[in-house]
Scaffold this motif. Structure first.
Motif, short mmCIF file in Angstrom:
data_model
loop_
_atom_site.label_atom_id
_atom_site.label_comp_id
_atom_site.label_asym_id
_atom_site.label_seq_id
_atom_site.Cartn_x
_atom_site.Cartn_y
_atom_site.Cartn_z
N GLY A 154 0.79 -1.22 0.00
CA GLY A 154 0.00 0.00 0.00
C GLY A 154 0.82 1.27 0.00
N ARG A 155 1.94 1.27 0.71
CA ARG A 155 2.76 2.48 0.78
C ARG A 155 3.46 2.78 -0.55
NH1 ARG A 155 5.68 2.41 6.75
NH2 ARG A 155 3.77 2.61 7.99
N LEU A 156 3.49 1.80 -1.44
CA LEU A 156 4.18 1.99 -2.72
C LEU A 156 3.22 2.37 -3.85
CD1 LEU A 156 6.55 -1.13 -2.58
CD2 LEU A 156 7.02 1.20 -1.80
N TYR A 157 1.92 2.39 -3.58
CA TYR A 157 0.97 2.67 -4.65
C TYR A 157 1.26 4.00 -5.33
CZ TYR A 157 -2.07 -1.09 -2.87
OH TYR A 157 -2.59 -2.29 -2.48
N ALA A 158 1.64 4.99 -4.54
CA ALA A 158 1.85 6.33 -5.11
C ALA A 158 2.95 6.33 -6.17
CB ALA A 158 2.21 7.31 -3.99
N LEU A 159 3.85 5.34 -6.16
CA LEU A 159 4.92 5.29 -7.15
C LEU A 159 4.37 5.11 -8.56
CD1 LEU A 159 7.54 3.06 -5.27
CD2 LEU A 159 7.49 5.56 -5.46
N SER A 160 3.20 4.47 -8.67
CA SER A 160 2.65 4.20 -10.00
C SER A 160 1.37 4.99 -10.26
CB SER A 160 2.37 2.70 -10.15
OG SER A 160 1.43 2.28 -9.17
N ASP A 161 0.99 5.87 -9.36
CA ASP A 161 -0.25 6.65 -9.54
C ASP A 161 0.02 7.93 -10.32
OD1 ASP A 161 -1.78 4.88 -8.16
OD2 ASP A 161 -1.93 6.06 -6.32
N ASP A 162 -0.89 8.23 -11.23
CA ASP A 162 -0.89 9.59 -11.77
C ASP A 162 -1.74 10.46 -10.84
OD1 ASP A 162 -3.61 9.13 -12.34
OD2 ASP A 162 -3.17 8.51 -14.39
N LEU A 163 -1.87 11.72 -11.15
CA LEU A 163 -2.57 12.64 -10.24
C LEU A 163 -4.02 12.22 -10.03
CD1 LEU A 163 -2.56 15.20 -8.56
CD2 LEU A 163 -3.13 16.50 -10.62
N THR A 164 -4.68 11.74 -11.09
CA THR A 164 -6.07 11.32 -10.96
C THR A 164 -6.20 10.13 -10.02
OG1 THR A 164 -6.55 12.10 -13.20
CG2 THR A 164 -8.09 10.52 -12.22
N GLN A 165 -5.32 9.13 -10.20
CA GLN A 165 -5.37 7.95 -9.35
C GLN A 165 -5.05 8.29 -7.90
OE1 GLN A 165 -2.54 5.72 -11.69
NE2 GLN A 165 -4.10 4.23 -12.26
N TYR A 166 -4.03 9.12 -7.70
CA TYR A 166 -3.62 9.48 -6.34
C TYR A 166 -4.78 10.18 -5.61
CZ TYR A 166 -0.90 11.52 -2.53
OH TYR A 166 -0.43 11.87 -1.29
N THR A 167 -5.48 11.07 -6.31
CA THR A 167 -6.62 11.77 -5.70
C THR A 167 -7.77 10.81 -5.45
OG1 THR A 167 -5.98 13.80 -6.86
CG2 THR A 167 -8.23 13.69 -5.98
N SER A 185 -4.59 -2.25 -6.43
CA SER A 185 -3.64 -1.43 -7.18
C SER A 185 -3.55 -1.96 -8.59
CB SER A 185 -2.26 -1.49 -6.53
OG SER A 185 -1.31 -0.79 -7.30
N PRO A 186 -3.72 -1.12 -9.61
CA PRO A 186 -4.03 0.30 -9.48
C PRO A 186 -5.52 0.53 -9.37
CG PRO A 186 -3.81 -0.25 -11.77
CD PRO A 186 -3.55 -1.53 -11.01
N LEU A 187 -5.93 1.74 -9.06
CA LEU A 187 -7.33 2.09 -9.18
C LEU A 187 -7.72 2.04 -10.65
CD1 LEU A 187 -7.85 5.11 -6.80
CD2 LEU A 187 -9.06 2.95 -6.74
N ARG A 188 -8.87 1.49 -10.94
CA ARG A 188 -9.29 1.36 -12.34
C ARG A 188 -9.90 2.67 -12.80
NH1 ARG A 188 -8.82 -2.92 -14.68
NH2 ARG A 188 -10.43 -2.48 -16.22
N THR A 189 -9.13 3.46 -13.54
CA THR A 189 -9.62 4.73 -14.08
C THR A 189 -9.95 4.62 -15.57
OG1 THR A 189 -7.34 5.43 -14.49
CG2 THR A 189 -8.34 6.08 -12.40
N SER A 190 -9.66 3.46 -16.18
CA SER A 190 -10.03 3.24 -17.57
C SER A 190 -10.25 1.75 -17.76
CB SER A 190 -8.92 3.72 -18.52
OG SER A 190 -7.71 3.05 -18.24
N PRO A 191 -11.12 1.35 -18.71
CA PRO A 191 -11.41 -0.08 -18.88
C PRO A 191 -10.23 -0.81 -19.52
CG PRO A 191 -12.55 1.22 -20.55
CD PRO A 191 -11.94 2.20 -19.61
N VAL A 192 -9.80 -1.87 -18.87
CA VAL A 192 -8.75 -2.73 -19.40
C VAL A 192 -9.26 -4.16 -19.33
CG1 VAL A 192 -6.41 -3.61 -19.06
CG2 VAL A 192 -6.88 -1.18 -18.72
N PRO A 193 -9.14 -4.95 -20.40
CA PRO A 193 -9.66 -6.32 -20.38
C PRO A 193 -9.06 -7.12 -19.22
CG PRO A 193 -9.01 -5.69 -22.60
CD PRO A 193 -8.52 -4.60 -21.68
N GLN A 194 -9.92 -7.92 -18.55
CA GLN A 194 -9.44 -8.74 -17.44
C GLN A 194 -8.85 -10.07 -17.91
OE1 GLN A 194 -9.52 -7.93 -13.93
NE2 GLN A 194 -9.66 -5.96 -14.96
N ALA A 195 -9.20 -10.47 -19.12
CA ALA A 195 -8.77 -11.78 -19.59
C ALA A 195 -7.38 -11.75 -20.21
CB ALA A 195 -9.78 -12.32 -20.59
#
Length: 406
Positions: A154-167, A185-195
């Motif tokens: 959890g403490r490392l999430y910010a390393l891969s977050d853009d501003l939108t994800q961090y907020t 991780s990451p927060l889903r801010t855009s659709p990415v296939p799960q398969a």
């Protein structure tokens, strides 16, 4: 809040039954000594429980005492992007003690433990609202469910977050039980296939941390880093079974100290029952303690002050690091009013985990209780509340014990 009942006068039927038991029991009372036999920690929150200082009374040579403890504890412990621990535990524990001499006794206890979502969440939320205490996000989650989840990265999430994800993380509430489209991780801010595989998905999402952890080369360079974004030991449902047996030896080291006080010392051992996650813990744990105590009398109050040291065999739980030892301190004060003993107690123990935020703080709890004699039985009833650091101790606990001299 789903299923909420916010009436200020509402009390869960279980609470009403507990208060009725207390009121009814006080009708049959006479003077008695007491010891609040309560663990002040549960394994599904602290992973291991410290061996606390004991405070049993000493009996005459060859006396045998049987104490039955019934305990009920509610836990809510939460830190965003770190952990969520939510559930209740009920323990039924017989404790048998034998006085080898007037100053030496041995004891053994084997609890039966039940885990589940419980029934206290609504009453606790109502009480918090009445006294204007925050819910610490209790009301964001379904009541009376059992979930334990850790996010070791959890403490490392910010390393891969853009501003939108961090907020967005400041407004992110995990779903429990977990859903495949709601990863930590990451927060889903855009659709990415799960398969698709984890590494490809991380690349498409621009998540450098997940992409790195999905690469085999990182494990060759750092073998100890292999972990996942989230560890879920339990989610939903319930479980029950025997807990870990405990053995103890207690001796009065000095019995005639000034003020009618005595210094008691002893050793404790926790044996592994191997009955399931959080019902028991692996390995042999060892403890030592010293307790300075004075029994209350109608003419004068009593007190106790004890220190204990616990050395643990288990040092890791999944990716959660655990200290090799814990210290504990407990101090109590007792006074006899008419035929009832009033009890108050404070308990402290050092941090149970390492590097897990609020779950790596010291524990503090207070107790208010009553003790009385009913026939041949010596009864104690108490309410336990946490304080200072709320993430590492049960939110509230109840204990009822009855001791019989065989």
């Amino acid at each position: 809040m789903p299923g909420a009942n916010n009436s200020a006068g509402y009390l869960h039927p279980a609470i009403r039954r507990f208060l009725a038991l207390l009121a009814g029991s006080l009708l049959l009372t006479c003077p008695i000594g007491a010891y609040v036999d309560y663990p002040y920690a549960v394994n599904f929150q602290t992973i291991r429980s410290p061996l606390l200082p004991l405070g049993d009374e000493f009996e005459k040579t060859d006396s045998v005492n049987l104490r039955i403890n019934l305990r009920w504890m509610n836990v809510w412990s939460y830190q965003r992007s770190q952990f969520l621990i939510d559930g209740e535990e009920v323990q039924l524990e017989p404790n048998l003690r034998w006085a080898i001499s007037d100053t030496l006794q041995v004891g053994v206890s084997v609890p039966v433990v039940a885990h589940g979502g419980g029934a206290l969440d609504s009453s606790i939320e109502t009480f918090h609202k009445m006294v204007n205490v925050g819910q610490n996000y209790r009301n964001q989650y379904k009541r009376n469910t059992f979930n334990v989840s850790y996010e070791p990265l959890g403490r490392l999430y910010a390393l891969s977050d853009d501003l939108t994800q961090y907020t967005a993380r400041n407004f992110d509430y995990r779903t429990y039980p977990r859903k495949t489209n709601d990863p930590p991780s990451p927060l889903r801010t855009s659709p990415v296939p799960q398969a698709i595989d984890q590494r490809s998905r991380a690349f498409l999402e621009g998540n450098a941390l997940e992409f790195l952890l999905a690469s085999d080369q990182i494990y060759d360079l750092f073998p100890g880093i292999r972990t996942s974004s989230e560890v879920i030991p339990v989610s939903g449902g319930s479980s029950s079974g025997p807990g870990d047996p405990k053995l103890n030896l207690q001796k009065i080291l000095f019995g005639n100290l000034p003020g009618n006080t005595a210094l008691v010392g002893g050793f404790q051992f926790k044996l592994p029952a191997h009955t399931g996650t959080f019902l028991s813990t692996p390995g042999l744990d060892r403890g030592a303690f010293l307790t300075l105590q004075k029994q209350a009398s109608p003419a004068s109050p009593g007190f106790s002050a004890g220190w204990s040291y616990t050395a643990f065999s288990t040092r890791h739980f999944y990716s959660v690091r655990l200290p090799s030892k814990q210290w504990a301190f407990r101090a109590g004060f007792e006074v006899i009013v008419s035929s009832v003993k009033l009890i108050t107690e404070y308990v402290y123990f050092s941090r149970p985990t390492i590097g897990m935020g609020h779950l790596s703080q010291d524990g503090h709890q207070v107790t208010l209780g009553l003790a009385w004699r009913q026939g041949r039985a010596e009864n104690t009833i108490a309410l336990i509340e946490n304080m200072v650091h709320y993430g590492v101790t049960p939110d509230i606990g109840f204990v009822f014990s009855s001791e019989l001299r065989l």
